[in-house]
Design an enzyme around this catalytic site. Sequence first.
Site, PDB file in Angstrom:
ATOM      1  N   LYS A  91      13.762  -2.861  -0.288  1.00  0.00           N
ATOM      2  CA  LYS A  91      14.188  -4.169  -0.816  1.00  0.00           C
ATOM      3  C   LYS A  91      15.595  -4.109  -1.415  1.00  0.00           C
ATOM      4  CE  LYS A  91       9.409  -5.510  -1.847  1.00  0.00           C
ATOM      5  NZ  LYS A  91       8.385  -5.568  -2.915  1.00  0.00           N
TER       6      LYS A  91
ATOM      7  N   VAL B 116       5.411   1.766  -2.765  1.00  0.00           N
ATOM      8  CA  VAL B 116       4.004   2.203  -2.780  1.00  0.00           C
ATOM      9  C   VAL B 116       3.729   3.386  -1.854  1.00  0.00           C
ATOM     10  CG1 VAL B 116       2.949   0.055  -3.617  1.00  0.00           C
ATOM     11  CG2 VAL B 116       3.255   0.411  -1.157  1.00  0.00           C
TER      12      VAL B 116
ATOM     13  N   TYR C 111       9.561  -8.612   7.200  1.00  0.00           N
ATOM     14  CA  TYR C 111       9.254  -7.968   5.910  1.00  0.00           C
ATOM     15  C   TYR C 111       8.398  -6.706   6.102  1.00  0.00           C
ATOM     16  CZ  TYR C 111       7.060  -7.282   1.333  1.00  0.00           C
ATOM     17  OH  TYR C 111       6.585  -6.720   0.173  1.00  0.00           O
TER      18      TYR C 111
ATOM     19  N   SER D  40       8.817  -0.542  -0.750  1.00  0.00           N
ATOM     20  CA  SER D  40       9.666  -1.474  -1.508  1.00  0.00           C
ATOM     21  C   SER D  40      11.066  -0.954  -1.817  1.00  0.00           C
ATOM     22  CB  SER D  40       8.990  -1.841  -2.825  1.00  0.00           C
ATOM     23  OG  SER D  40       8.016  -2.805  -2.585  1.00  0.00           O
TER      24      SER D  40
ATOM     25  N   TYR E  10       8.687  -3.338 -11.268  1.00  0.00           N
ATOM     26  CA  TYR E  10       7.750  -4.446 -11.515  1.00  0.00           C
ATOM     27  C   TYR E  10       7.404  -4.542 -12.995  1.00  0.00           C
ATOM     28  CZ  TYR E  10       7.574  -2.712  -6.826  1.00  0.00           C
ATOM     29  OH  TYR E  10       7.947  -2.188  -5.619  1.00  0.00           O
TER      30      TYR E  10
HETATM   31  N1  GLN Z   1       4.834  -3.444   1.718  1.00  0.00           N
HETATM   32  C1  GLN Z   1       4.342  -3.391   0.374  1.00  0.00           C
HETATM   33  C2  GLN Z   1       3.644  -4.683   0.004  1.00  0.00           C
HETATM   34  O1  GLN Z   1       4.113  -5.720   0.334  1.00  0.00           O
HETATM   35  C3  GLN Z   1       5.469  -3.115  -0.562  1.00  0.00           C
HETATM   36  C4  GLN Z   1       5.041  -3.051  -2.006  1.00  0.00           C
HETATM   37  C5  GLN Z   1       5.647  -1.919  -2.779  1.00  0.00           C
HETATM   38  O2  GLN Z   1       6.144  -0.928  -2.247  1.00  0.00           O
HETATM   39  N2  GLN Z   1       5.558  -2.025  -4.080  1.00  0.00           N
HETATM   40  O3  GLN Z   1       2.625  -4.690  -0.611  1.00  0.00           O
END
Ligand code: GLN
Length: 307
Positions: free
Chosen positions: A69, A261, A191, A66, A243
């Site tokens: 992003k 993650v 994505y 993430s 988050y």
């Molecule tokens: N690719 C991961 C997902 O969509 C990204 C989530 C994350 O890093 N928090 O679940």
Amino acid sequence: MHKINCKKVLEDIYKDVSSKENKGAIATYIPELAKISPDNFGICFLSIDNEEYKIGDWQTKFSIQSISKVLSLGLAYKIFGDKIWERVGVEPSGTPFNSLIQLESDNGIPRNPFINSGAMVICDMLVSHLENPKEDFLAYVREVCDSDQIQYSETVAASEASVGYRNKALCNFIKSFGNIENEPKEVLDFYFYMCSIEMNCEELSKTFMFLVKDNFKTTKGNKVLSNSKAKRVNAIMQTCGFYDESGEFSFKVGLPGKSGVGGGIVAIYPDKYCITVWSPKLNKKGNSYRGMKFLEAFTTETELSIF
Ligand code: GLN
């Protein structure tokens, strides 16, 4: 930059955090990520005054997930300007990164660009605009990082795609409200690739210096975002980067930041420094357990936080 001996503080905290129990769990919901050794622990600190301190497994590449992003938001913001805020909000969601719950009452407008739903809307914009979305996005990331060594991991992207039922549900759900223009399959493919980008701690810190450096430029001097846009991206990282743990990160660390993650966290002190911490075990909110501990100790001891 600061009278404090950052190198020593970083090394001392690294030793201290390493000596304590490494709690949490690896993100096994993406099968390929489950293979990473939980003991990896790397740091890279870069400052505006060219101080560079690297500790532990800073050379090992990992899945930035993430954290990517922020890069897709930066590119979409540059291309579309404030029009993006018609399709995605800037409020913390207070919900897990992959939650579907608010989309129904919010008519398919995700709360912010860093939860999965918001990132997918940003991906949709890029898929509509870019000629070859994957190639063009990678070229942009390489330019910002000033390195042609950055790659997608096809294995991680395929691994996530094979089990990504919740992300598929999210994308289809947003499409049902008309907030995804392209075919969900195409948006999801982009994505999953975007999330699969691999970098080491040094590459991540170098990349994110565009949110630190004077006038928000790459190391080569190319302007990535206008000052006003960079201010806003930093602000969203401050309020939404973790988050439903964004308030906690802000409270404990006091910096804009973004987690993934894969266990990476990048934190930024605009005008001063950027620091990347990588440790794959995640707490219950999906943020690196040791990463959070390390950064809390670092800004507490050095007082190098924005508050
Ligand atoms: N690719 C991961 C997902 O969509 C990204 C989530 C994350 O890093 N928090 O679940």
